[in-house]
Design a protein around this motif. Structure first.
Motif: not given
Length: 460
Positions: A145, A148, A141, A86, A89, A82
């Motif tokens: 992620y 994405t 959040e 990102l 974030g 993660w």
């Protein structure tokens, strides 16, 4: 033949980004909780080896994937970082996209199916500073992620996992001091665990709403709980251990509901759980397609001490050492192969016989250098014996109808393991910490024969 495994059975290994990749502070990746902890308290780590370089897969993945092919792998599970994909974030790190796309592409080109996990204990530190799993914001959040990752890699990955062993950061971070935040607070543990479960649910929701191809699941470390005796108090203890450490994530992931006993525990201990009205409806709607199971050891318990003021859990159960236990002296863990069969039958009987695979199984040994022969090969017959004995019990479970479709050993190459680092070695391939060179162990050749034949080798 009884010795054969089902056609198309998955053979391979599991690892994770933080334990294998290295390159922790380059190409845009930001700090995780482990990077921060090592920076601030390196003495807590057994060998003072931090997560910066670990096993260097980031730079050696091309040769490592070739070695996987040589070991007969048809599948491999690892995780995305993660903090690499990102960093803030919000914005995608293109260098991370390039790295992961090349890894997944090369795996597929070598006949190795990528099974990709989103979270393996490596919380980005900036989220940890905001409360981590205790802060409800982390749910959304994490969902962002997950989306994405699905968007950028969904054409290469068809088998996704949300979490590996989600109970572990809760147990180790909120019931003892082995993970951050390293506090002992059962009420905080439950809130963090609930948010973790909801983060999983929202990731599954995103996956299914976006009509991603493939399937999505979760990997749980299921540890069968065995009572000391037939005494009702011991039986009750085993029930509570199972509810708290297995069913707390297993039931909502597969059935979409928490066990009634867990709700009773919350009432007993006056735990105030913060939630929103739609949480439980979403949990019911977005269940998993498959289950990964990590199994290393059983949990043996005896009646709790209802008057205990030291530890809340001791009121419900107390650990018990079975006098007949076969032990791994290096890890202090019991070796109980039948536990894998008991898991198989439990999933068959109580969890709709959901498709599942063994996502981790292996033995960690300290000082493996003493078993290196004159040709430089680790003679790890103990690892071959460990896998053989577990696989025989797994075969029995499959023969009796449990819907198991694969077996992954932990792990491929000796990798870094949190506070213990490289104390115990688990790999089919030995890592030389000084040179980063890789050397196949005896078990690597055995695993090749196992995977290619889809049958347990008769002799070795």
């Amino acid at each position: 033949m009884m010795n054969e495994f089902p056609k198309g059975f998955l053979w391979g290994a599991a690892s994770s980004g933080p334990q294998l990749e290295g390159a922790a502070d380059i190409d845009g990746k930001v700090k995780t909780v482990w990077d921060h902890w090592f920076e601030t308290e390196p003495d807590k780590f057994y060998q003072q080896i931090g997560p910066r370089d670990v096993s260097n897969f980031y730079f050696r993945y091309k040769e490592d994937i070739q070695t996987m092919k040589e070991l007969g792998f048809n599948s491999y599970r690892t995780s995305i970082s993660w903090a690499r994909l990102l960093p803030d974030g919000k914005h995608v790190n293109e260098k991370a996209v390039t790295f992961y796309r090349d890894v997944f592409t090369r795996l597929k080109e070598n006949g190795v199916k990528p099974i990709i996990n989103l979270f393996h204990f490596d919380m980005p530190y900036h989220f940890h500073e905001k409360g981590g799993w205790e802060n409800r914001d982390i749910i959304h959040e994490f969902a962002f992620y997950a989306k994405t990752a699905f968007d950028y890699f969904g054409d290469l990955v068809e088998e996704w996992v949300t979490f590996n062993e989600p109970i572990v950061p809760i147990e180790m971070g909120f019931l003892n001091d082995k993970h951050l935040p390293a506090v002992v607070d059962i009420k905080r543990a439950f809130q963090a665990g609930f948010h973790t479960m909801l983060a999983h649910v929202y990731a599954v929701k995103v996956f299914k709403e976006n009509q991603n191809k493939g399937k999505i699941g979760i990997i749980l470390n299921l540890t069968p709980s065995y009572p000391r005796s037939e005494n009702p108090a011991d039986q009750e203890a085993a029930k509570w251990a199972d509810v708290l450490f297995n069913r707390s994530f297993l039931d909502p992931a597969v059935h979409g509901t928490y066990p009634s006993e867990l709700k009773q525990f919350i009432e007993n201990e006056q735990i105030e759980l913060h939630y929103e009205d739609e949480d439980f409806a979403l949990m019911k709607q977005y269940t998993v397609d498959f289950l990964g199971v990590n199994y290393y050891q059983p949990r043996r318990v005896q009646a709790g001490d209802k008057a205990s003021n030291q530890d809340v859990l001791q009121k419900y159960f107390i650990p018990y050492q079975w006098p007949e236990a076969k032990m791994n002296p290096h890890r202090g863990w019991e070796i109980y192969e039948k536990g894998l069969y008991d898991i198989a039958i439990n999933i068959r009987n109580n969890y709709s016989n959901i498709p599942w695979y063994v996502a981790e199984n292996g033995i960690g040994v300290e000082g493996e250098e003493q078993f290196i022969d004159s040709l430089g090969e680790v003679q790890d017959d103990y690892r071959i014996e460990f896998m053989t004995d577990h696989l025989r019990w797994l075969q029995k479970g499959i023969a009796e109808g449990s819907n198991c479709y694969g077996y992954h050993v932990w792990t491929f190459i000796d990798n870094w393991s949190w506070l213990n680092e490289y104390k115990n070695r688990y790999g089919l391939v030995r890592l030389d910490l000084e040179t980063m060179e890789r050397h196949k162990k005896k078990s690597a050749s055995w695993f090749y024969e196992l995977a290619k034949g889809n049958t347990l080798p008769e002799k070795w």
